[in-house]
Scaffold this active site. Sequence first.
Site, PDB file in Angstrom:
ATOM      1  N   HIS A 220       0.851  -1.197   0.000  1.00  0.00           N
ATOM      2  CA  HIS A 220       0.000   0.000   0.000  1.00  0.00           C
ATOM      3  C   HIS A 220       0.884   1.242   0.000  1.00  0.00           C
ATOM      4  O   HIS A 220       1.973   1.250   0.574  1.00  0.00           O
ATOM      5  CB  HIS A 220      -0.916  -0.013   1.227  1.00  0.00           C
ATOM      6  CG  HIS A 220      -1.966   1.045   1.188  1.00  0.00           C
ATOM      7  ND1 HIS A 220      -1.719   2.345   1.577  1.00  0.00           N
ATOM      8  CD2 HIS A 220      -3.270   1.009   0.795  1.00  0.00           C
ATOM      9  CE1 HIS A 220      -2.822   3.056   1.434  1.00  0.00           C
ATOM     10  NE2 HIS A 220      -3.774   2.272   0.954  1.00  0.00           N
TER      11      HIS A 220
ATOM     12  N   GLU B 108      -3.778   2.499  -7.206  1.00  0.00           N
ATOM     13  CA  GLU B 108      -4.150   3.606  -6.333  1.00  0.00           C
ATOM     14  C   GLU B 108      -3.231   4.796  -6.589  1.00  0.00           C
ATOM     15  O   GLU B 108      -2.105   4.820  -6.098  1.00  0.00           O
ATOM     16  CB  GLU B 108      -4.089   3.184  -4.861  1.00  0.00           C
ATOM     17  CG  GLU B 108      -2.886   2.321  -4.492  1.00  0.00           C
ATOM     18  CD  GLU B 108      -2.686   2.195  -2.997  1.00  0.00           C
ATOM     19  OE1 GLU B 108      -3.667   2.268  -2.256  1.00  0.00           O
ATOM     20  OE2 GLU B 108      -1.521   2.043  -2.583  1.00  0.00           O
TER      21      GLU B 108
END
Length: 253
Positions: A93, A165
């Site tokens: 992430h 993302e």
Amino acid sequence: MQKLIMGNWKMNGNSTSIKELCSGISQAQYDTSRVAIAVFPSSVYVKEVISQLPEKVGVGLQNITFYDDGAYTGEISARMLEDIGCDYLLIGHSERRSLFAESDEDVFKKLNKIIDTTITPVVCIGESLDDRQSGKLKQVLATQLSLILENLSVEQLAKVVIAYEPVWAIGTGVVASLDQIQETHQFIRSLLAKVDERLAKNIKIVYGGSLKAENAKDILSLPDVDGGLIGGASLKAAEFNEIINQANKICTE
């Protein structure tokens, strides 16, 4: 293709709020052949969440170490992840990359620890605003995926979910345009097609970056978007359930 809707709760919640959130998410109505759901609570609450959600809702961890069991204070191993009954694992992430200096090599090493287990890995990739504005988007994404694509077999890659993302859209309220999202997902799929065309067609590529109920229908309807990795909106059961509802409707049409 079945849509995958995932909620990343990050470092939020307590026993009371998580119980309420699980109760709310348990009320979501959807066809499991069309939509799959997963949530990623903070590690200390994982067992609570598993016990409070229906079995059809997957539960995952936000991070593991690439070390095996042993003298690594504060870390969680891949074996422990399986032992407590997790279904998914977030890897790479952007917050792990930026705040904890995780490298592409670290991401690959963590993925390699679980790729032959029952855990579904969700590998996150994405560019900064500077990367996009300077024309380095494709180079950055290709680099982030290179170790994975070069070292895993097609069978192993088929187990992976890729979450795109854009770093500049996470938690900022700024959403990439529909054209930007589709073009980027299409580019990611083209990288996979160089390895195997069937793999590229079937692998799930989901979008994360200020995805919420009000924009879910438009984003999830894009041809190369197979689901979403939702942050803040997943902490509100009503909004998360509405995103699930939108995904279910799209797969019904």
